[in-house]
Enzyme design. Structure first.
Site, PDB file in Angstrom:
ATOM      1  N   ASP A  25      42.184  34.116  45.746  1.00 11.24           N
ATOM      2  CA  ASP A  25      41.153  34.054  46.786  1.00 11.24           C
ATOM      3  C   ASP A  25      39.757  33.911  46.186  1.00 11.24           C
ATOM      4  O   ASP A  25      38.755  34.066  46.880  1.00 11.24           O
ATOM      5  CB  ASP A  25      41.226  35.311  47.674  1.00 11.24           C
ATOM      6  CG  ASP A  25      41.074  36.601  46.877  1.00 11.24           C
ATOM      7  OD1 ASP A  25      40.851  36.530  45.643  1.00 11.24           O
ATOM      8  OD2 ASP A  25      41.165  37.692  47.481  1.00 11.24           O
ATOM      9  N   ASP A  77      37.585  46.366  35.262  1.00 15.77           N
ATOM     10  CA  ASP A  77      37.973  47.150  36.431  1.00 15.77           C
ATOM     11  C   ASP A  77      39.135  48.081  36.111  1.00 15.77           C
ATOM     12  O   ASP A  77      39.756  47.988  35.051  1.00 15.77           O
ATOM     13  CB  ASP A  77      38.339  46.226  37.606  1.00 15.77           C
ATOM     14  CG  ASP A  77      39.206  45.041  37.168  1.00 15.77           C
ATOM     15  OD1 ASP A  77      39.741  45.062  36.043  1.00 15.77           O
ATOM     16  OD2 ASP A  77      39.351  44.084  37.950  1.00 15.77           O
ATOM     17  N   HIS A  90      38.486  35.840  43.745  1.00 20.04           N
ATOM     18  CA  HIS A  90      37.827  37.065  43.276  1.00 20.04           C
ATOM     19  C   HIS A  90      37.714  37.093  41.752  1.00 20.04           C
ATOM     20  O   HIS A  90      38.521  36.495  41.050  1.00 20.04           O
ATOM     21  CB  HIS A  90      38.492  38.341  43.822  1.00 20.04           C
ATOM     22  CG  HIS A  90      39.824  38.702  43.248  1.00 20.04           C
ATOM     23  ND1 HIS A  90      40.963  38.822  44.005  1.00 20.04           N
ATOM     24  CD2 HIS A  90      40.200  38.997  41.989  1.00 20.04           C
ATOM     25  CE1 HIS A  90      41.972  39.177  43.240  1.00 20.04           C
ATOM     26  NE2 HIS A  90      41.538  39.285  42.001  1.00 20.04           N
ATOM     27  N   GLU A 125      36.425  41.339  45.861  1.00 18.28           N
ATOM     28  CA  GLU A 125      37.123  40.553  46.874  1.00 18.28           C
ATOM     29  C   GLU A 125      36.125  39.746  47.714  1.00 18.28           C
ATOM     30  O   GLU A 125      34.926  40.042  47.709  1.00 18.28           O
ATOM     31  CB  GLU A 125      37.906  41.501  47.795  1.00 18.28           C
ATOM     32  CG  GLU A 125      38.989  42.319  47.087  1.00 18.28           C
ATOM     33  CD  GLU A 125      40.251  41.515  46.770  1.00 18.28           C
ATOM     34  OE1 GLU A 125      40.162  40.291  46.576  1.00 18.28           O
ATOM     35  OE2 GLU A 125      41.328  42.129  46.707  1.00 18.28           O
TER      36      GLU A 125
END
Ligand code: GLP
Length: 260
Positions: free
Chosen positions: A136, A67, A138, A143
Site C-alpha cells: 500500500d 520500527d 507504506h 500506513e
C-alpha cells in the site's frame, strides 16, 4: 529520485551491498537506519558475506531500526529485534550496545517516540537509511494517511499489513495490531536513502511512489522531497513505471564514480 532497474533481486542486493560497503569504508562510524521484512533477507545475507570476506567492518557503526511491534517481547519469533539479530547483528561485528529499536515505553504519555528521536539526534542523525515498501506504499509502518511530517510514534496496522507480515506469527490475527515506527519526517532527515523492492506485488506501489503525486495515501511518495534517494528494483517491481526506458538510459550513461 534515482530509479535503478536491475534484472533480478540478486543484482539489486549486490548493488545495495556495494553502496553499504563503500559508505562504511569512507565513514567507519556511520549511523545506519535499517529495515526488516522479506526484501531485506537477501541484502543482509550479502552484507554478511561481505563482512566474512573482509570488505565490511561494522565495529564502529551504529544502527537504528525503523520500527518494532508493540506488545510482544523482543524474544518473540515475530519481533523485529529477533529478525535483525538473526539475519544481521549476530553475524557481523556490530557492537550490540549500538543497535537500537524503538520501544513503546511511555506509551501512556504523548512522549512515546521522543527518546528514540533524541537518540538518533545524539548519534548525529542517520547517514544511510535502507527501506522496503509495503504493497500500500507504506514505509516503516507509516500506513496510508500518515502525516508526511510525522515523527516516531505508535501506529495501528492495516489488516493488509498484518496479513503480509503473518508468516513468523502463524496467522494474521496473531500479528500485533500496533507498532512503533520512525515517522516520515524522521525518515526524510536521513542523509541518504536506498529503497529496495522486488516482485510484481510491489509494482503498483513503486509506480505511485516514483511517478504519482505526493500524497499521504502513498506514504513513500514523500521521498520525492528527499535529495538523495536510490530506488533499486527488479524488473517485476519496476514493471508499471511509465518512464522505464528513461531510467535505463540514464543508468547506462552514468560514469562509474556516480553509481555508488
Ligand atoms: C513491513 C515493514 C516495512 C517493510 C514492509 C515490506 O511492513 N515494517 O519496513 O518494508 O513490511 O515487507 P516485505 O519486504 O516483507 O515485503
Amino acid at each position: 529520485m534515482e530509479v535503478i532497474i536491475q534484472k533480478d533481486p540478486a543484482e539489486c542486493v549486490r548493488l545495495a551491498a556495494r553502496i553499504f560497503v563503500r559508505q562504511l569504508q569512507i565513514q567507519p562510524n556511520a549511523v545506519l537506519g535499517l529495515a526488516t521484512g522479506r526484501t531485506m533477507i537477501p541484502l543482509y545475507a550479502e552484507l554478511v558475506r561481505n563482512h566474512r570476506e573482509g570488505r565490511l567492518k561494522l565495529k564502529r557503526a551504529t544502527v537504528f531500526n525503523l520500527d518494532e511491534y508493540v506488545g510482544i517481547p523482543s524474544t518473540d519469533a515475530g519481533s523485529f529485534r529477533r529478525f535483525l539479530d538473526d539475519h544481521f547483528v549476530n553475524r557481523v561485528d556490530i557492537n550490540p550496545a549500538r543497535v537500537h529499536l524503538p520501544s513503546a515505553r511511555g506509551a501512556e504519555t504523548r512522549n512515546v517516540g521522543l527518546a528514540y528521536e533524541k537518540a538518533i539526534e545524539k548519534a548525529g542523525g542517520i547517514d544511510l537509511q535502507v527501506l522496503g515498501i509495503g504493497q500500500d506504499g507504506h514505509i516503516g509502518f507509516n500506513e496510508p494517511t500518515s502525516s508526511l511530517a510525522s515523527r516516531t510514534r505508535i501506529k495501528t496496522l492495516t489488516r493488509q499489513t498484518r496479513r503480509d507480515n503473518a508468516e513468523p506469527f502463524g496467522s494474521w490475527e496473531k500479528v500485533p495490531a500496533h507498532a512503533i515506527t520512525m515517522g516520515i519526517g524522521t525518515i526524510l532527515e536521513s542523509r541518504r536513502i536506498i529503497l529496495l523492492a522486488f516482485g510484481k506485488s510491489k509494482a503498483a506501489a513503486i509506480a505511485k511512489m516514483v511517478e504519482g503525486p505526493v500524497t499521504a495515501m502513498v506514504p513513500a511518495s514523500a521521498l520525492q522531497f528527499h535529495p538523495d534517494v536510490k530506488v533499486i528494483v527488479d524488473e517485476a517491481a519496476g514493471s508499471r513505471l511509465r518512464n522505464k526506458r528513461y531510467y535505463k538510459e540514464t543508468l547506462a550513461g552514468k560514469p562509474e564514480w556516480q553509481k555508488l
